[in-house]
Design a protein around this motif. Structure first.
Motif, mmCIF file in Angstrom:
data_model
loop_
_atom_site.group_PDB
_atom_site.id
_atom_site.type_symbol
_atom_site.label_atom_id
_atom_site.label_comp_id
_atom_site.label_asym_id
_atom_site.label_seq_id
_atom_site.Cartn_x
_atom_site.Cartn_y
_atom_site.Cartn_z
ATOM 1 N N ARG A 127 24.492 27.644 44.517
ATOM 2 C CA ARG A 127 25.237 28.623 44.146
ATOM 3 C C ARG A 127 25.595 28.875 42.583
ATOM 4 O O ARG A 127 25.507 29.774 42.139
ATOM 5 C CB ARG A 127 26.781 28.790 44.874
ATOM 6 N N ASP A 128 25.783 27.794 41.701
ATOM 7 C CA ASP A 128 25.778 27.805 40.488
ATOM 8 C C ASP A 128 24.569 28.153 39.597
ATOM 9 O O ASP A 128 24.453 28.594 38.433
ATOM 10 C CB ASP A 128 26.533 26.728 39.777
ATOM 11 N N LYS A 129 23.478 28.287 40.481
ATOM 12 C CA LYS A 129 22.222 28.653 39.797
ATOM 13 C C LYS A 129 21.809 30.224 39.947
ATOM 14 O O LYS A 129 21.063 30.592 39.083
ATOM 15 C CB LYS A 129 21.078 27.944 40.234
ATOM 16 N N ILE A 130 22.454 30.739 40.853
ATOM 17 C CA ILE A 130 21.669 32.131 41.278
ATOM 18 C C ILE A 130 21.977 33.245 40.217
ATOM 19 O O ILE A 130 21.187 34.181 40.149
ATOM 20 C CB ILE A 130 22.361 32.662 42.461
ATOM 21 N N PHE A 131 22.746 33.071 39.173
ATOM 22 C CA PHE A 131 23.095 34.056 38.000
ATOM 23 C C PHE A 131 22.064 33.791 37.036
ATOM 24 O O PHE A 131 21.965 34.556 35.972
ATOM 25 C CB PHE A 131 24.469 34.248 37.715
ATOM 26 N N SER A 132 21.278 32.553 37.152
ATOM 27 C CA SER A 132 20.393 32.206 35.860
ATOM 28 C C SER A 132 19.120 33.025 36.125
ATOM 29 O O SER A 132 18.582 33.171 37.362
ATOM 30 C CB SER A 132 20.082 30.884 36.033
ATOM 31 N N ILE A 133 18.455 33.663 35.047
ATOM 32 C CA ILE A 133 17.386 34.620 35.057
ATOM 33 C C ILE A 133 16.130 33.649 35.579
ATOM 34 O O ILE A 133 15.863 32.492 35.127
ATOM 35 C CB ILE A 133 16.982 34.902 33.539
ATOM 36 N N ALA A 173 34.095 41.730 35.901
ATOM 37 C CA ALA A 173 33.785 40.253 36.403
ATOM 38 C C ALA A 173 32.960 40.364 37.527
ATOM 39 O O ALA A 173 32.952 41.382 38.599
ATOM 40 C CB ALA A 173 35.170 39.868 36.714
ATOM 41 N N PHE A 174 32.328 39.311 37.900
ATOM 42 C CA PHE A 174 31.252 39.258 38.754
ATOM 43 C C PHE A 174 31.340 37.962 39.668
ATOM 44 O O PHE A 174 31.496 37.114 38.894
ATOM 45 C CB PHE A 174 29.759 39.221 38.144
ATOM 46 N N GLN A 175 31.183 37.892 41.049
ATOM 47 C CA GLN A 175 31.786 36.957 41.781
ATOM 48 C C GLN A 175 30.873 36.903 43.054
ATOM 49 O O GLN A 175 30.365 38.085 43.573
ATOM 50 C CB GLN A 175 32.994 37.071 42.209
ATOM 51 N N TYR A 176 30.562 35.586 43.640
ATOM 52 C CA TYR A 176 29.735 35.452 44.626
ATOM 53 C C TYR A 176 30.735 34.555 45.548
ATOM 54 O O TYR A 176 31.448 33.734 45.267
ATOM 55 C CB TYR A 176 28.383 34.691 44.562
ATOM 56 N N SER A 195 26.312 36.922 52.515
ATOM 57 C CA SER A 195 26.843 36.700 51.416
ATOM 58 C C SER A 195 27.688 37.920 50.928
ATOM 59 O O SER A 195 27.487 39.000 51.360
ATOM 60 C CB SER A 195 25.466 36.876 50.474
ATOM 61 N N VAL A 196 28.700 37.775 50.185
ATOM 62 C CA VAL A 196 29.424 38.698 49.735
ATOM 63 C C VAL A 196 29.297 38.705 48.046
ATOM 64 O O VAL A 196 29.877 37.833 47.444
ATOM 65 C CB VAL A 196 30.894 38.596 49.909
ATOM 66 N N PHE A 197 28.717 39.727 47.465
ATOM 67 C CA PHE A 197 28.671 39.945 45.874
ATOM 68 C C PHE A 197 29.680 40.953 45.624
ATOM 69 O O PHE A 197 29.536 42.018 46.074
ATOM 70 C CB PHE A 197 27.399 40.290 45.468
ATOM 71 N N SER A 198 30.720 40.835 44.786
ATOM 72 C CA SER A 198 31.899 41.611 44.247
ATOM 73 C C SER A 198 31.785 41.586 42.755
ATOM 74 O O SER A 198 31.516 40.657 42.222
ATOM 75 C CB SER A 198 33.042 41.236 45.051
ATOM 76 N N PHE A 199 32.044 42.987 42.305
ATOM 77 C CA PHE A 199 32.339 43.000 40.845
ATOM 78 C C PHE A 199 33.305 44.242 40.536
ATOM 79 O O PHE A 199 33.349 44.981 41.241
ATOM 80 C CB PHE A 199 30.877 43.325 40.071
ATOM 81 N N ASN A 200 33.959 44.124 39.246
ATOM 82 C CA ASN A 200 34.917 45.080 38.786
ATOM 83 C C ASN A 200 34.291 45.975 37.843
ATOM 84 O O ASN A 200 33.665 45.120 37.108
ATOM 85 C CB ASN A 200 36.223 44.542 38.413
ATOM 86 N N TRP A 201 34.399 47.087 37.715
ATOM 87 C CA TRP A 201 33.503 47.935 36.993
ATOM 88 C C TRP A 201 34.908 48.908 36.445
ATOM 89 O O TRP A 201 35.260 49.814 36.922
ATOM 90 C CB TRP A 201 32.561 49.331 37.617
ATOM 91 N N PRO A 202 35.341 48.482 35.217
ATOM 92 C CA PRO A 202 36.141 49.162 34.421
ATOM 93 C C PRO A 202 35.860 50.754 34.344
ATOM 94 O O PRO A 202 34.907 51.300 34.227
ATOM 95 C CB PRO A 202 36.208 48.467 32.900
ATOM 96 N N LYS A 203 36.796 51.662 34.341
ATOM 97 C CA LYS A 203 36.954 53.012 34.222
ATOM 98 C C LYS A 203 36.745 53.212 32.584
ATOM 99 O O LYS A 203 37.450 52.556 32.057
ATOM 100 C CB LYS A 203 38.200 53.504 34.556
ATOM 101 N N GLN A 204 36.158 54.277 32.222
ATOM 102 C CA GLN A 204 35.760 54.574 30.980
ATOM 103 C C GLN A 204 37.035 55.143 30.408
ATOM 104 O O GLN A 204 37.636 56.204 30.990
ATOM 105 C CB GLN A 204 34.541 55.350 30.758
#
Length: 237
Positions: A181-187, A217-220, A228-237
């Motif tokens: 799980r610590d590798k999945i964000f590696s290109i 922020a991005f989380q698994y 799987s649950v991928f969640s992220f926060n997308w700031p308002k402009q």
């Protein structure tokens, strides 16, 4: 900040810019000879004609497949290096429609059931639309592409908060083994062999860089049903 610290920071920025420019040049210039290899292979196939040995034709097919994969990886590397330099336009998007457009773009949608939950005060938002679309598409594509069941369930939940949007994309697929799980964000990393699932393994790395760029922020997390649950926060402009 001391003069020494300021100098180190300037050197770090310069080195980062130099590295990104190097990646851009390499990934851009390698594509031309790769296309030439694929074209030459096709010409040889045509010259051999229909009487060519099947094993030879299979090897040519394998060669073109590998060249195509390498070209896709170079395109992904190029996109990764230009995340903060391209498609930076702010414009108004309709969030549910953006999700629907991403689903429409998927190559494979058969036997997939999509479930949507929206907690929005306003469906419209002014944001970096292309960047948000890229992240959403990548997560939806992964949820479908790596699913292992006959009927695939994919869930999208968007919650509007005061300062950002919390977006979750989950599934009831095989999930990701704890040890990787610590590798999945590696290109270019993929849990499954690229011979089994056609993927560059760059989507999550590019998405991570985009989300970091906008200040999110991005989380698994593993789902309760082994998905799987991928969640992220997308700031308002």
């Amino acid at each position: 900040m001391t003069a020494s610290e300021k100098k180190c920071q300037q050197e770090l920025v310069a080195l980062k810019n130099e590295f990104e420019e190097f990646v851009y040049i390499v990934s851009h210039d390698i594509k031309t000879p790769m296309r030439a290899i694929s074209n030459i292979t096709t010409w040889i196939e045509d010259d051999l004609g229909s009487t060519a040995d099947k094993e030879i034709l299979d090897n040519f097919k394998l060669l073109k497949n590998r060249v195509g994969r390498l070209e896709n990886m170079m395109n992904a590397l190029l996109e990764f290096s230009r995340v903060d330099k391209s498609e930076m336009e702010l414009y108004e998007v309709n969030i549910p429609k953006l999700v629907a457009d991403c689903i429409e773009m998927l190559e494979e949608k058969s036997n997939v059931q999509f479930h949507f939950t929206y907690h929005l005060k306003n469906e419209k938002a002014v944001t970096l639309g292309k960047k948000l679309q890229k992240v959403l598409f990548s997560l939806l594509d992964n949820a479908v592409r790596f699913h292992d069941k006959e009927i695939k369930n994919v869930f999208v939940e968007v919650t509007e908060n005061e300062k950002d949007y919390e977006i979750k994309v989950s599934d009831d697929g095989p999930g990701i083994p704890e040890g990787v799980r610590d590798k999945i964000f590696s290109i270019f990393y993929t849990v499954n062999s690229k011979d089994l699932v056609d993927s560059t393994g760059a989507g999550l790395a590019i998405s991570t860089k985009i989300i970091k760029m906008v200040g999110g922020a991005f989380q698994y997390a593993p789902a309760a049903n082994y998905g799987s649950v991928f969640s992220f926060n997308w700031p308002k402009q």
